[in-house]
Design an enzyme around this catalytic site. Structure first.
Site, PDB file in Angstrom:
ATOM      1  N   SER B  25      29.344  42.803  37.010  1.00 10.36           N
ATOM      2  CA  SER B  25      29.350  43.620  38.223  1.00 10.36           C
ATOM      3  C   SER B  25      30.769  44.007  38.618  1.00 10.36           C
ATOM      4  O   SER B  25      31.685  43.185  38.570  1.00 10.36           O
ATOM      5  CB  SER B  25      28.700  42.839  39.367  1.00 10.36           C
ATOM      6  OG  SER B  25      28.764  43.590  40.553  1.00 10.36           O
ATOM      7  N   LYS B  49      27.725  47.567  40.482  1.00 10.31           N
ATOM      8  CA  LYS B  49      28.661  47.160  41.527  1.00 10.31           C
ATOM      9  C   LYS B  49      27.866  46.747  42.767  1.00 10.31           C
ATOM     10  O   LYS B  49      26.847  47.347  43.084  1.00 10.31           O
ATOM     11  CB  LYS B  49      29.578  48.351  41.847  1.00 10.31           C
ATOM     12  CG  LYS B  49      30.690  48.016  42.793  1.00 10.31           C
ATOM     13  CD  LYS B  49      31.755  49.087  42.749  1.00 10.31           C
ATOM     14  CE  LYS B  49      32.780  48.823  43.848  1.00 10.31           C
ATOM     15  NZ  LYS B  49      33.369  47.467  43.756  1.00 10.31           N
ATOM     16  N   GLY B  76      37.479  44.784  47.296  1.00  9.80           N
ATOM     17  CA  GLY B  76      36.962  44.683  48.659  1.00  9.80           C
ATOM     18  C   GLY B  76      35.586  45.286  48.847  1.00  9.80           C
ATOM     19  O   GLY B  76      35.257  45.787  49.918  1.00  9.80           O
ATOM     20  N   CYS B 134      31.977  36.785  46.352  1.00 10.34           N
ATOM     21  CA  CYS B 134      33.108  37.718  46.277  1.00 10.34           C
ATOM     22  C   CYS B 134      34.296  37.137  47.038  1.00 10.34           C
ATOM     23  O   CYS B 134      34.217  36.897  48.239  1.00 10.34           O
ATOM     24  CB  CYS B 134      32.745  39.072  46.870  1.00 10.34           C
ATOM     25  SG  CYS B 134      34.158  40.201  46.856  1.00 10.34           S
ATOM     26  N   ILE B 195      30.888  32.355  35.797  1.00 11.09           N
ATOM     27  CA  ILE B 195      31.375  32.254  37.152  1.00 11.09           C
ATOM     28  C   ILE B 195      31.834  33.622  37.678  1.00 11.09           C
ATOM     29  O   ILE B 195      32.016  34.556  36.901  1.00 11.09           O
ATOM     30  CB  ILE B 195      32.632  31.306  37.218  1.00 11.09           C
ATOM     31  CG1 ILE B 195      33.687  31.793  36.246  1.00 11.09           C
ATOM     32  CG2 ILE B 195      32.251  29.867  37.004  1.00 11.09           C
ATOM     33  CD1 ILE B 195      35.012  31.028  36.235  1.00 11.09           C
TER      34      ILE B 195
END
Lengths: 271, 320
Positions: B25, B49, B76, B134, B195
């Site tokens: 992703s 994404k 971000g 994230c 991970i």
């Protein structure tokens, strides 16, 4: 801003010539006819390293003619140092051509090209295209010192007028290339490629004189194809309100330099 | 896909892939960006994404820093928000010749459930990855993955709104990744992605400033591979659900480490920036590797490095 349909491919190329126009500056010529045919002025490639040890690096396409493409780069880090070691006969994979390129029209009769440092690599093709159309092309070219004003004869031979500047005054006038531009009779269209401060000044001059300007932005790309959103610039105006950009809560729209660019109009950048 | 008499297909918690590779992703856009030069029919799937409830502009530049054997990023979560995404993006995914996994990020349990439900309802989306890890958003993006209880809450909420395969992406930035993995499994996860990036920072020593606009970022690439391999190894011992192993995979040998550690498929992210043909090369290499050993499927090597320990007690998970 124009988003082009991607014609990018991975091209297996072979180095056919190599020279160093100045210390730390390398031009490598590659056999790559399909790439040459597909390239438009202002586009770039990602040079894919053979060993897979280092990430790919974005390089402006310097020349593209018949079966040969050349890349001009400054040795600035591990990746460009590796590329500098390539010799005729070596193989190099290139992903490209990438990016939108400059939007050149036959009606552009009086064009100024502003280039600084390695930015010179991206402006030969548009210069040649404009000269072919019969335009007057002035190259405003700045470097740290005379020796780094590489390839200026190439532009002069092709028919460009050159206005040179150096930081140390060893060639042309001492100072920034944008100072030379500000003092010149204004062209009808400006194309620019170089360090960000140079591009900003160029944009300011263009907006002040109401001259159209197209700026090829330099940035550190990771993927180079629009997949990672790592190289962005805030934009405004109509381009910022069309897909792939939805309205955002704070009004800031970040466009991908590698995908929507690298060439942007001065009036659509919000920096 | 059967190549050289070897079946490269895998089943990741109900998500059937023809090749055991998922494009990570945030590294592969919507697939369209790579379609012109990478053969998408030779990858298992693409994890899109991450999308959030509301549009996000993302972080200021710079968003990327090259490091030794790695890449620091702090994008971000720039994304158009779920409404725009469903209207303008999702239909394009129907054209892809591989499986499409939607990725959901959020800032509350309710966010995750809302976006997950709407995204999973679309036919183009074969499975959902929950990005609870994230590291690059100012508020609590990663908090979920760092707290086993919050992990469980998010997974339970997502489980309640879809029957599609749920892959939960775990963070390495925790003390005990196995504990988080167990909670995710108990809450209904079908698979785990192990991970996400490792938190990191770079500093510009000329200007005395952080290199990333966001200060902190996530490190990916070969630099984190040993961290990822151990995480997969530990998680594989803790749960029964399949694992997508990822972190710095660039070669066949890298991928094999993950399979042997316990992964049923591998995620490839940053390596696509080095060479977009890497996933295809790994798939080809896997077929050859297995065929040479007379093996007929990936499952025959999954977790086999665990045989080095006769029982769980011999391995305490402590390098010291």
């Amino acid at each position: 801003m124009q988003v082009a349909q991607s014609r990018a491919r991975v091209h297996a190329t072979e180095v056919i010539d190599r020279r160093e126009p100045a210390g730390g500056v390398v031009v490598i010529g590659l056999r790559a006819s399909a790439l040459a045919a597909a390239t438009r002025p202002g586009q770039y490639v990602m040079a894919v390293p053979a060993a897979g040890e280092t990430p790919a690096v974005a390089l402006g396409i310097y020349e593209a003619e018949e079966e040969r493409v050349s890349l001009l780069f400054f040795i600035a880090g591990k990746r460009t140092r590796e590329l500098a070691m390539l010799r005729p006969g070596d193989a190099l994979s290139l992903l490209g051509p990438l990016g939108n390129g400059f939007d050149l029209r036959a009606s552009d009769r009086d064009v100024g090209i502003v280039a600084g440092g390695v930015g010179i690599a991206s402006v030969l093709l548009p210069a040649l295209e404009l000269l072919r159309q019969g335009a007057r092309v002035r190259l405003f070219y700045g470097a740290r010192t005379a020796a780094l004003l590489v390839e200026r004869e190439r532009f002069e031979r092709a028919g460009c007028e050159t206005i040179l500047t150096t930081d140390d005054g060893t060639a042309g006038s001492r100072g920034f290339v944008t100072e030379a531009l500000a003092n010149a009779q204004m062209p009808k269209l400006l194309l620019a490629c170089g360090p960000t401060p140079m591009l900003r000044s160029t944009a300011e001059i263009a907006l002040r004189h109401d001259v159209r300007a197209q700026l090829a932005l330099e940035e550190n790309f990771a993927c180079g194809v629009g997949g990672c959103w790592g190289c962005v610039v805030p934009i405004t105006g109509a381009s910022a309100q069309a897909p792939p950009f939805p309205p955002t809560p704070n009004g800031v729209v970040y466009a991908r330099i590698c995908r929507e660019g690298p060439v942007f109009r001065a009036d659509e950048l919000r920096w | 896909m059967v190549e050289r008499g070897v079946d490269l297909g895998v089943d990741i918690g109900g998500l059937r892939l023809r090749y055991p590779t998922l494009m990570g992703s945030g590294c592969y856009g919507s697939g369209e960006e790579f379609a012109a030069f990478a053969d998408l029919s030779k990858v298992g799937g693409i994890v899109l994404k991450s999308v959030t409830r509301l549009p996000r502009s993302g972080n200021p530049m710079p968003r990327l820093v090259n490091t030794s054997a790695g890449l620091l990023n702090a994008i971000g979560l720039q994304n158009p928000g779920i409404d725009w995404y469903l209207e303008h993006e999702v239909e394009k995914f129907a054209q892809r010749p591989c499986k499409i996994v939607g990725s959901v990020a959020g800032f509350s349990v309710a966010d995750y459930a809302y976006v997950c439900e709407r995204l999973a309802a679309r036919l183009e989306i074969a499975a959902i990855e929950l990005n609870i890890s994230c590291p690059n958003v100012a508020s609590e993006g990663e908090t979920f993955a760092c707290d086993p209880r919050l992990t469980a809450e998010v997974v339970r909420a997502a489980r309640g709104v879809t029957k599609k395969t749920l892959i939960v992406k775990l963070s390495p930035n925790v003390t005990d990744i196995a504990a988080v993995a167990r909670e995710a499994e108990a809450a209904g996860a079908d698979a785990l992605a192990v991970i996400n990036t490792v938190r990191g920072m770079g500093i510009d020593v000329e200007r005395w400033r952080p290199r990333l606009g966001n200060v902190a970022g996530g490190l990916s690439g070969p630099a984190i591979r040993p961290i990822a391999v151990l995480a997969v190894y530990e998680v594989a011992r803790a749960v029964a659900i399949p694992i997508v192993g990822q972190g710095g995979i660039e070669t066949l040998s890298d991928a094999l480490e993950f399979f042997l550690a316990g992964a049923s498929a591998v995620g490839i992210g940053t390596a696509n920036f080095t060479d977009p043909r890497i996933p295809e090369r790994i798939a080809d290499g896997l077929a050859e590797y297995l065929a040479k050993r007379g093996l007929r499927s990936i499952s025959e090597i999954v977790g086999k490095a665990n045989l080095g320990f006769a029982s769980a007690h011999e391995y305490e998970g402590d390098a010291g």
